[in-house]
Design a protein around this motif. Structure first.
Motif, mmCIF file in Angstrom:
data_model
loop_
_atom_site.group_PDB
_atom_site.id
_atom_site.type_symbol
_atom_site.label_atom_id
_atom_site.label_comp_id
_atom_site.label_asym_id
_atom_site.label_seq_id
_atom_site.Cartn_x
_atom_site.Cartn_y
_atom_site.Cartn_z
ATOM 1 N N ALA B 27 0.769 -1.220 -0.066
ATOM 2 C CA ALA B 27 -0.149 0.019 -0.161
ATOM 3 C C ALA B 27 0.802 1.364 -0.073
ATOM 4 C CB ALA B 27 -0.884 -0.081 1.204
ATOM 5 N N VAL B 28 0.589 2.090 -1.077
ATOM 6 C CA VAL B 28 1.442 3.247 -1.034
ATOM 7 C C VAL B 28 0.574 4.605 -0.729
ATOM 8 C CG1 VAL B 28 3.167 4.658 -2.716
ATOM 9 C CG2 VAL B 28 2.897 2.075 -2.777
ATOM 10 N N VAL B 29 1.122 5.492 0.128
ATOM 11 C CA VAL B 29 0.441 6.841 0.212
ATOM 12 C C VAL B 29 1.172 7.706 -0.428
ATOM 13 C CG1 VAL B 29 -0.490 8.534 2.020
ATOM 14 C CG2 VAL B 29 -0.518 5.798 2.359
ATOM 15 N N ILE B 30 0.321 8.580 -1.316
ATOM 16 C CA ILE B 30 1.264 9.665 -2.093
ATOM 17 C C ILE B 30 0.673 11.004 -1.922
ATOM 18 C CG2 ILE B 30 1.726 10.532 -4.389
ATOM 19 C CD1 ILE B 30 1.184 7.483 -5.306
ATOM 20 N N VAL B 74 -2.799 4.052 -2.925
ATOM 21 C CA VAL B 74 -2.658 3.086 -3.963
ATOM 22 C C VAL B 74 -2.299 1.662 -3.513
ATOM 23 C CG1 VAL B 74 -1.539 2.416 -6.312
ATOM 24 C CG2 VAL B 74 -1.729 5.002 -5.598
ATOM 25 N N CYS B 75 -3.232 0.657 -3.630
ATOM 26 C CA CYS B 75 -2.847 -0.486 -3.177
ATOM 27 C C CYS B 75 -2.332 -1.619 -4.572
ATOM 28 C CB CYS B 75 -4.194 -1.288 -2.563
ATOM 29 S SG CYS B 75 -4.607 -0.566 -0.899
ATOM 30 N N LEU B 76 -1.243 -1.999 -4.371
ATOM 31 C CA LEU B 76 -0.612 -2.756 -5.449
ATOM 32 C C LEU B 76 -0.657 -4.011 -4.944
ATOM 33 C CD1 LEU B 76 2.370 -0.253 -5.780
ATOM 34 C CD2 LEU B 76 0.870 -0.636 -7.704
ATOM 35 N N THR B 77 -1.756 -4.863 -5.238
ATOM 36 C CA THR B 77 -1.929 -6.247 -4.993
ATOM 37 C C THR B 77 -3.004 -7.015 -5.803
ATOM 38 O OG1 THR B 77 -2.796 -7.505 -2.939
ATOM 39 C CG2 THR B 77 -3.921 -5.364 -3.455
ATOM 40 N N GLN B 84 -9.440 -3.097 -1.157
ATOM 41 C CA GLN B 84 -10.566 -2.009 -0.869
ATOM 42 C C GLN B 84 -10.742 -1.949 0.528
ATOM 43 O OE1 GLN B 84 -13.390 -0.058 -1.416
ATOM 44 N NE2 GLN B 84 -14.616 -1.368 -2.478
ATOM 45 N N LEU B 85 -10.442 -2.863 1.235
ATOM 46 C CA LEU B 85 -10.452 -2.721 2.848
ATOM 47 C C LEU B 85 -9.434 -1.799 3.530
ATOM 48 C CD1 LEU B 85 -11.412 -6.316 4.135
ATOM 49 C CD2 LEU B 85 -13.027 -4.322 4.034
ATOM 50 N N THR B 86 -8.244 -1.981 3.026
ATOM 51 C CA THR B 86 -7.133 -1.253 3.486
ATOM 52 C C THR B 86 -7.278 0.040 3.115
ATOM 53 O OG1 THR B 86 -5.756 -3.302 3.064
ATOM 54 C CG2 THR B 86 -4.532 -1.152 3.039
ATOM 55 N N SER B 87 -7.518 0.502 1.712
ATOM 56 C CA SER B 87 -7.525 1.737 1.399
ATOM 57 C C SER B 87 -8.996 2.643 1.939
ATOM 58 C CB SER B 87 -7.882 1.807 -0.099
ATOM 59 O OG SER B 87 -9.270 1.361 -0.413
ATOM 60 N N GLN B 88 -9.999 1.750 2.316
ATOM 61 C CA GLN B 88 -11.107 2.259 3.273
ATOM 62 C C GLN B 88 -10.584 2.576 4.734
ATOM 63 O OE1 GLN B 88 -14.485 -0.379 3.396
ATOM 64 N NE2 GLN B 88 -15.730 1.322 2.047
ATOM 65 N N TRP B 106 -6.793 0.522 -6.791
ATOM 66 C CA TRP B 106 -6.145 -0.652 -6.582
ATOM 67 C C TRP B 106 -5.577 -0.919 -7.902
ATOM 68 C CZ3 TRP B 106 -9.403 -5.085 -9.253
ATOM 69 C CH2 TRP B 106 -8.528 -6.349 -9.157
ATOM 70 N N ALA B 107 -4.357 -1.475 -8.091
ATOM 71 C CA ALA B 107 -3.835 -1.781 -9.255
ATOM 72 C C ALA B 107 -3.198 -2.652 -9.238
ATOM 73 C CB ALA B 107 -2.827 -0.239 -9.488
ATOM 74 N N VAL B 108 -3.114 -3.726 -10.665
ATOM 75 C CA VAL B 108 -2.635 -4.669 -10.845
ATOM 76 C C VAL B 108 -1.547 -4.370 -12.145
ATOM 77 C CG1 VAL B 108 -3.896 -6.313 -9.979
ATOM 78 C CG2 VAL B 108 -4.358 -5.553 -12.260
ATOM 79 N N ALA B 109 -0.849 -5.440 -12.488
ATOM 80 C CA ALA B 109 0.015 -5.160 -13.610
ATOM 81 C C ALA B 109 -0.346 -4.270 -14.837
ATOM 82 C CB ALA B 109 0.673 -6.428 -14.117
ATOM 83 N N ASP B 110 -1.655 -4.834 -15.318
ATOM 84 C CA ASP B 110 -2.068 -4.115 -16.469
ATOM 85 C C ASP B 110 -3.484 -3.384 -16.300
ATOM 86 O OD1 ASP B 110 -3.997 -6.117 -15.711
ATOM 87 O OD2 ASP B 110 -3.672 -7.012 -17.624
ATOM 88 N N ARG B 111 -4.087 -3.110 -15.106
ATOM 89 C CA ARG B 111 -5.462 -2.153 -15.121
ATOM 90 C C ARG B 111 -5.134 -1.770 -13.677
ATOM 91 N NH1 ARG B 111 -6.516 -7.333 -14.413
ATOM 92 N NH2 ARG B 111 -8.191 -8.035 -12.894
ATOM 93 N N TRP B 112 -6.354 -0.787 -13.541
ATOM 94 C CA TRP B 112 -6.401 -0.206 -12.231
ATOM 95 C C TRP B 112 -7.819 0.185 -12.079
ATOM 96 C CZ3 TRP B 112 -8.946 4.408 -12.593
ATOM 97 C CH2 TRP B 112 -8.852 5.185 -14.140
ATOM 98 N N MET B 113 -8.171 0.371 -10.697
ATOM 99 C CA MET B 113 -9.573 0.846 -10.483
ATOM 100 C C MET B 113 -9.483 1.761 -9.321
ATOM 101 S SD MET B 113 -12.817 -1.468 -8.934
ATOM 102 C CE MET B 113 -13.480 -1.910 -10.613
ATOM 103 N N GLU B 114 -10.515 2.844 -9.642
ATOM 104 C CA GLU B 114 -10.444 3.868 -8.484
ATOM 105 C C GLU B 114 -11.837 3.787 -7.778
ATOM 106 O OE1 GLU B 114 -10.806 6.439 -5.835
ATOM 107 O OE2 GLU B 114 -12.131 7.119 -7.499
#
Lengths: 50, 342
Positions: B27-30, B74-77, B84-88, B106-114
């Motif tokens: 999990a990254v906080v920017i 941003v959760c890279l997992t 969802q739980l961690t960012s919440q 939430w991000a994986v190698a090829d896509r993201w969801m906000e």
């Protein structure tokens, strides 16, 4: 563990004064990477999102 | 120079350039607004760990938050539910300390969801290349492939200094602690001047000299946010080359210099180089500073505060980057120790 106890050097005591006492299991907690902007270097990005 | 991002894809692509390596299961906080640090932590393994981490990060952010501060999480997992739980949980905690979280990704190698807006999209190599090109143009080193690669940079060839150690120890017995301290301070000054890697002979002599806490403190005291990068360079090299028996002081100095330079990840990796089973109090203290998210600027203030019992005029080797009027470490601690502190 109280890190402010019994430090054998002035530098260690100086650093210890900045740190809050930690619980006994403090060393087992997950490590958090804190990245702060250096004072004077090329690393001056900011994450800005529009 | 600033790295300005316009899209979610660019924000995600900027992360390795902000933290120095490509994170995974993190999990990254920017920071978006306000003078806050970037934060990276492993995705929590369970609810209890998650609560602790979120509380800890929130506590540290609360010390530096200003009105209007905001961050993206941003959760890279691979696990969207965890993201969802961690960012919440982070959003709720950060909000309670005055830091808004308008973006949760939430991000994986090829896509993201906000999560907040329910939007999603693709991650593209073009965006990664664009960000990389911008940072190259800024003259910045490119990020390492992983946190493990960062740690590996602190593990060098330890054989040559191992060979040089007996002679260095013998020479130290024929010298005095004050003479070795003066030499160490002078050698640091030379490094500041030329930036050249220390020879095996000088490396071994310096590592032996550091076993004396007062000598170590003189070199430690030389560190400031202005010269931290040079110290990181010196101590990263020596930590990598130091055999177990003399590594703890160098690794601790590397950890401290890295923290002072703003690089908490490298600082942790340096502390990991203190050999297992060796307890070294400076390493514990630096670990405490890292865990609590202390901002490096607090050291400048502490360093500037001279306490009367810290001043001793009896021994004042010229500190390499010392400025007139600054203090030196006191000599009223315990006698010099020969060997890592226990």
């Amino acid at each position: 563990m109280d890190l402010t106890d019994d430090h054998g050097s002035v530098q260690e005591a100086r650093l210890a004064r900045l740190i809050e006492p930690q619980p006994e299991n403090g060393r087992d907690r997950p490590r958090i990477d804190w990245i702060n902007e250096p004072k004077a270097s090329s690393r001056q990005e900011e994450g800005r999102h529009a | 120079m600033s790295l300005v991002v316009q899209t979610h894809d660019e924000l995600i692509a900027a992360i390795p350039h902000l933290i120095g390596f490509t994170p995974t299961e993190s999990a990254v906080v920017i920071p978006l607004k306000g003078n806050l640090p970037v934060v990276r932590v492993d995705m929590p393994r369970d609810d209890e760990e998650g609560r602790g981490v979120v509380k800890e990060i929130g506590g540290a952010l609360s010390r530096y938050a200003e009105p209007g501060s905001s961050v993206a999480v941003v959760c890279l997992t691979g696990d969207s539910h965890d993201a969802q739980l961690t960012s919440q949980a982070m959003a709720a905690e950060f909000d309670s300390v005055g830091v808004e979280v308008p973006v949760r990704i939430w991000a994986v190698a090829d896509r993201w969801m906000e999560f907040n807006a329910g939007r999603s999209g693709e991650r593209t190599p073009q965006t990664e290349n664009k960000l990389a090109a911008e940072t190259v143009a800024m003259g910045r080193a490119q990020p390492l492939q992983s946190r493990e690669a960062l740690a590996a940079a602190l593990e060098g060839d330890r054989g040559p200094i191992q060979v040089a150690l007996p002679a260095a120890r013998q020479a130290a017995t024929e010298s005095t602690p004050d003479q070795e301290c003066a030499w160490a301070v002078e050698r640091l000054g030379q490094f500041h001047h030329d930036g050249n890697r220390l020879s095996d002979h000088d490396g071994a002599r310096l590592l032996v000299a550091l076993e004396n806490t007062e000598t170590r403190d003189f070199l430690w005291h030389d560190m400031s946010r202005d010269n931290a990068e040079a110290h990181v360079s010196l101590w990263t090299d020596l930590t990598g080359r130091a055999p177990d028996e003399v590594r703890a002081p160098a690794a601790s100095l590397c950890g401290f210099a890295s923290w002072l330079h703003g690089d908490g990840a490298r600082a942790w990796c340096a502390l990991d180089q203190v050999p297992e089973g060796q307890s070294y109090s400076m390493a514990d203290l630096v670990g405490g500073a890292l865990q609590q998210g202390l901002h490096p600027s607090v050291w400048e203030k502490a360093r500037a505060a001279v306490e009367p019992d810290e001043i001793d005029e009896s021994f004042t080797p010229e500190t390499p980057t010392r400025h007139p009027g600054t203090e030196i470490p006191g000599r009223n601690g315990p006698p010099p120790r020969h060997g890592p502190e226990r």
